[in-house]
Design a protein around this motif. Structure first.
Motif, PDB file in Angstrom:
ATOM      1  N   ASP A 128       0.858  -1.182   0.000  1.00  0.00           N
ATOM      2  CA  ASP A 128       0.000   0.000   0.000  1.00  0.00           C
ATOM      3  C   ASP A 128       0.896   1.235   0.000  1.00  0.00           C
ATOM      4  OD1 ASP A 128      -2.077   1.798   0.238  1.00  0.00           O
ATOM      5  OD2 ASP A 128      -2.189   1.600   2.424  1.00  0.00           O
ATOM      6  N   PRO A 129       0.974   1.970  -1.116  1.00  0.00           N
ATOM      7  CA  PRO A 129       0.173   1.919  -2.330  1.00  0.00           C
ATOM      8  C   PRO A 129       0.679   0.877  -3.333  1.00  0.00           C
ATOM      9  CG  PRO A 129       1.726   3.730  -2.455  1.00  0.00           C
ATOM     10  CD  PRO A 129       1.911   3.123  -1.097  1.00  0.00           C
ATOM     11  N   ALA A 130      -0.219   0.523  -4.287  1.00  0.00           N
ATOM     12  CA  ALA A 130       0.126  -0.471  -5.312  1.00  0.00           C
ATOM     13  C   ALA A 130      -0.704  -0.246  -6.576  1.00  0.00           C
ATOM     14  CB  ALA A 130      -0.141  -1.868  -4.781  1.00  0.00           C
ATOM     15  N   TYR A 159      -3.226  -4.752   4.030  1.00  0.00           N
ATOM     16  CA  TYR A 159      -2.468  -3.685   3.366  1.00  0.00           C
ATOM     17  C   TYR A 159      -1.105  -3.585   4.039  1.00  0.00           C
ATOM     18  CZ  TYR A 159      -6.832  -2.160   1.170  1.00  0.00           C
ATOM     19  OH  TYR A 159      -7.988  -2.103   0.436  1.00  0.00           O
ATOM     20  N   MET A 160      -0.051  -3.708   3.254  1.00  0.00           N
ATOM     21  CA  MET A 160       1.306  -3.616   3.822  1.00  0.00           C
ATOM     22  C   MET A 160       1.813  -2.189   3.550  1.00  0.00           C
ATOM     23  SD  MET A 160       2.922  -7.269   2.611  1.00  0.00           S
ATOM     24  CE  MET A 160       2.695  -7.000   0.868  1.00  0.00           C
ATOM     25  N   PRO A 161       1.878  -1.365   4.590  1.00  0.00           N
ATOM     26  CA  PRO A 161       2.205   0.051   4.366  1.00  0.00           C
ATOM     27  C   PRO A 161       3.611   0.248   3.799  1.00  0.00           C
ATOM     28  CG  PRO A 161       1.437  -0.334   6.618  1.00  0.00           C
ATOM     29  CD  PRO A 161       1.661  -1.678   6.007  1.00  0.00           C
ATOM     30  N   CYS A 162       3.691   1.079   2.782  1.00  0.00           N
ATOM     31  CA  CYS A 162       4.987   1.470   2.200  1.00  0.00           C
ATOM     32  C   CYS A 162       5.113   2.970   2.442  1.00  0.00           C
ATOM     33  CB  CYS A 162       5.006   1.193   0.698  1.00  0.00           C
ATOM     34  SG  CYS A 162       4.794  -0.542   0.302  1.00  0.00           S
ATOM     35  N   PRO A 170       7.612  -2.731   2.283  1.00  0.00           N
ATOM     36  CA  PRO A 170       7.006  -3.136   3.558  1.00  0.00           C
ATOM     37  C   PRO A 170       7.767  -4.236   4.286  1.00  0.00           C
ATOM     38  CG  PRO A 170       5.885  -4.230   1.746  1.00  0.00           C
ATOM     39  CD  PRO A 170       6.933  -3.325   1.122  1.00  0.00           C
ATOM     40  N   ASP A 171       7.452  -4.363   5.563  1.00  0.00           N
ATOM     41  CA  ASP A 171       7.899  -5.526   6.335  1.00  0.00           C
ATOM     42  C   ASP A 171       6.998  -6.694   5.963  1.00  0.00           C
ATOM     43  OD1 ASP A 171       9.806  -4.071   7.650  1.00  0.00           O
ATOM     44  OD2 ASP A 171       8.363  -3.375   9.170  1.00  0.00           O
ATOM     45  N   LYS A 196      17.972  -8.517   0.356  1.00  0.00           N
ATOM     46  CA  LYS A 196      17.663  -8.864   1.748  1.00  0.00           C
ATOM     47  C   LYS A 196      16.151  -8.798   2.005  1.00  0.00           C
ATOM     48  CE  LYS A 196      19.070  -7.525   6.353  1.00  0.00           C
ATOM     49  NZ  LYS A 196      19.356  -6.338   7.124  1.00  0.00           N
ATOM     50  N   GLN A 197      15.531  -7.756   1.470  1.00  0.00           N
ATOM     51  CA  GLN A 197      14.083  -7.602   1.682  1.00  0.00           C
ATOM     52  C   GLN A 197      13.310  -8.724   0.991  1.00  0.00           C
ATOM     53  OE1 GLN A 197      14.078  -3.552   0.261  1.00  0.00           O
ATOM     54  NE2 GLN A 197      13.507  -2.752   2.263  1.00  0.00           N
ATOM     55  N   LEU A 198      13.705  -9.060  -0.227  1.00  0.00           N
ATOM     56  CA  LEU A 198      12.990 -10.139  -0.932  1.00  0.00           C
ATOM     57  C   LEU A 198      13.227 -11.479  -0.231  1.00  0.00           C
ATOM     58  CD1 LEU A 198      13.315  -9.302  -4.738  1.00  0.00           C
ATOM     59  CD2 LEU A 198      11.456  -8.785  -3.157  1.00  0.00           C
ATOM     60  N   LYS A 199      14.441 -11.641   0.297  1.00  0.00           N
ATOM     61  CA  LYS A 199      14.755 -12.897   1.007  1.00  0.00           C
ATOM     62  C   LYS A 199      13.805 -13.068   2.209  1.00  0.00           C
ATOM     63  CE  LYS A 199      18.873 -15.225   2.795  1.00  0.00           C
ATOM     64  NZ  LYS A 199      18.864 -15.172   4.248  1.00  0.00           N
ATOM     65  N   MET A 200      13.527 -11.947   2.881  1.00  0.00           N
ATOM     66  CA  MET A 200      12.620 -12.031   4.041  1.00  0.00           C
ATOM     67  C   MET A 200      11.227 -12.466   3.600  1.00  0.00           C
ATOM     68  SD  MET A 200      13.912  -8.748   6.156  1.00  0.00           S
ATOM     69  CE  MET A 200      12.420  -8.524   7.098  1.00  0.00           C
ATOM     70  N   PHE A 201      10.786 -11.975   2.444  1.00  0.00           N
ATOM     71  CA  PHE A 201       9.468 -12.379   1.943  1.00  0.00           C
ATOM     72  C   PHE A 201       9.463 -13.847   1.522  1.00  0.00           C
ATOM     73  CE2 PHE A 201       8.189  -8.043   2.226  1.00  0.00           C
ATOM     74  CZ  PHE A 201       6.812  -8.103   2.356  1.00  0.00           C
ATOM     75  N   VAL A 202      10.556 -14.285   0.893  1.00  0.00           N
ATOM     76  CA  VAL A 202      10.630 -15.691   0.475  1.00  0.00           C
ATOM     77  C   VAL A 202      10.601 -16.586   1.729  1.00  0.00           C
ATOM     78  CG1 VAL A 202      12.177 -17.415  -0.547  1.00  0.00           C
ATOM     79  CG2 VAL A 202      11.731 -15.267  -1.750  1.00  0.00           C
ATOM     80  N   GLU A 203      11.349 -16.190   2.750  1.00  0.00           N
ATOM     81  CA  GLU A 203      11.338 -16.983   3.994  1.00  0.00           C
ATOM     82  C   GLU A 203       9.937 -16.999   4.605  1.00  0.00           C
ATOM     83  OE1 GLU A 203      14.456 -15.187   6.281  1.00  0.00           O
ATOM     84  OE2 GLU A 203      16.009 -16.234   5.111  1.00  0.00           O
TER      85      GLU A 203
END
Ligand code: PL4
Length: 409
Positions: A128-130, A159-162, A170-171, A196-203
């Motif tokens: 959010d937003p997207a 909604y994941m705030p950005c 987002p986290d 690093k951020q994408l890795k957290m989402f994959v995990e």
């Protein structure tokens, strides 16, 4: 008794971009003398490159000759194009099978249709937003409750705030969700996720048995070699992600229409075998879609030639120079902005106390420049405004000059 799909009635407003077009038309009718400068819709303006034109002509010539004429093709796309796509990813260090690629007529249809292979009960998370298509397609599919005017949100969606505080990425969700839409570089904020951020989402996705739907429509605008262009650069992503992309923004195919989705064989969700999710998408596409135009696929093949890639990269550089001109202009007038470095969108903060739509009206009436109100991309976009770097150089320069001269801050 026939009944309509009542979910359509839940949709909060008209689709954002036609709404901007409608308001612009209305304004122009009232002010016919005003020359408008369009930095609203992210629509390419520069001519197709010579390689693409040759490719398209080749496609037409093949159809003009009975010995090379072809009618319906494979719903998944031409074998050569799927292979060219797989090779393109391989050159970037990503191993995928050509069978993982599904050629389509764009990232918009893929990003709205992909939800149909998942359970209607799936809980959805969006940045959010997207890009509004992710939310609207799930509203229509019945995965949300009503729209709350007070919150500016649909019930049942996460909604994941950005925000400025998290650099507009987002986290991971703090509760369990099933489908996560990620877009990087992000439309509208222009923010790009790090490895690093994408890795957290994959995990997160693996731990929660969720699937990431990764929209990489602007990946070619990433010039920083340290930033990932594909979710599949992340170890383990093939088991929990699918990706969507297109030639719209890379090669000026916005009106030509060609995209692709990648559903790796390795993507497994609860109760499925390897390859089953891919087969479901294949089934969906084979039933609802009759394949991309054979002429257009020849044009797309030309993009992936050495000369074609060089030309498309030059197009990207052209638009990114526009982005630099816009950013410099915003600095000159003292407006805060984000994005614009690895993405063709500049994300402005509206002046204190001015809402996104009020800024739309103000910018239009004072300067003749059309942008996109941030709130059209979700509640988190309120107080922001998007300027698109897609445009002829002289139009971008005129728009920036007009803002500098006429915007009353
Ligand atoms: C206006 C994140 C633009 N009528 O051209 P496609 O279908 O391959 O790609 C569409 C798309 C997919 N994913 C993302 C995008 O931002 C877009 C295009 N967005 C914009 O200004 O935000 C064009 C919007 C177009 C539409 O509704 O897509």
């Amino acid at each position: 008794m026939a009944e309509i799909n009542k979910n359509y009635k839940k949709l909060a407003a008209g689709y954002l971009f036609p709404e901007i077009a409608r308001r612009t038309r209305e304004f122009q009718e009232k002010h016919p003398q005003m020359i408008l400068k369009k930095l609203g819709i992210g629509n390419t303006t520069e001519a197709l490159t010579p390689s693409v034109v040759d490719g398209l002509k080749n496609g037409v010539n093949k159809l003009a000759d009975p010995s090379s004429y072809s009618g319906y093709g494979d719903e998944q796309g031409k074998v050569e194009l799927r292979q060219a796509l797989a090779d393109y990813y391989k050159n970037r260090g990503i191993e995928l099978s050509s069978d993982d690629f599904f050629v389509s007529d764009g990232a918009k249809p893929d990003s709205s249709n992909i939800q149909s292979i998942f359970s209607p009960e799936s809980v959805i998370a969006v940045q959010d937003p997207a890009y509004p298509v992710y939310v609207d397609s799930n509203v229509i599919a019945g995965r949300t409750g009503e729209f709350s005017n007070e919150m500016g949100e649909y019930e049942g969606l996460l909604y994941m705030p950005c925000t400025e505080e998290n650099n507009f990425f987002p986290d991971v969700p703090d509760k369990k969700v099933d489908l996560i839409y990620l877009c990087s570089p992000n439309n509208p904020t222009g923010a790009v996720a790090t490895h690093k951020q994408l890795k957290m989402f994959v995990e997160y996705a693996k731990k929660n048995k969720a699937v990431i739907i990764f929209d990489a429509a602007y990946s070619e605008y990433i010039s920083d070699p340290n930033l990932p262009k594909s979710i599949f650069e992340i170890e383990g992503a093939k088991e929990c992600s699918l990706e969507i992309n297109s030639l719209s923004k890379f090669s000026g195919f916005t009106g030509v229409r060609l995209g692709w989705s990648i559903v790796p064989k390795e993507l497994v969700i609860e109760g499925t075998e390897p390859g089953e999710v891919r087969s479901l998408w294949n089934r969906r596409q084979s039933t609802f879609f009759n394949g991309a135009s054979n002429i257009v696929q020849e044009g797309a093949l030309a993009v992936f030639s050495e000369k074609g890639l060089k030309e498309s990269n030059e197009l990207v550089n052209y638009y990114m120079e526009n982005a630099r001109i816009i950013m410099k202009g915003m600095e000159d007038v003292g407006l805060n902005y984000y994005g614009g470095i690895n993405a063709p969108y500049v994300w402005l903060k509206t002046p204190e106390g001015i809402s996104s739509w009020d800024f739309f009206d103000k910018l239009l009436s004072e300067t003749g420049v059309i942008g996109t109100p941030g709130s059209g991309f979700g509640p988190g976009g309120e107080g922001y405004f998007r300027l698109s770097a897609f445009g002829h150089r002289e139009d971008i320069e005129e728009a920036v000059e007009s803002i500098k001269k006429n915007l009353n801050l």
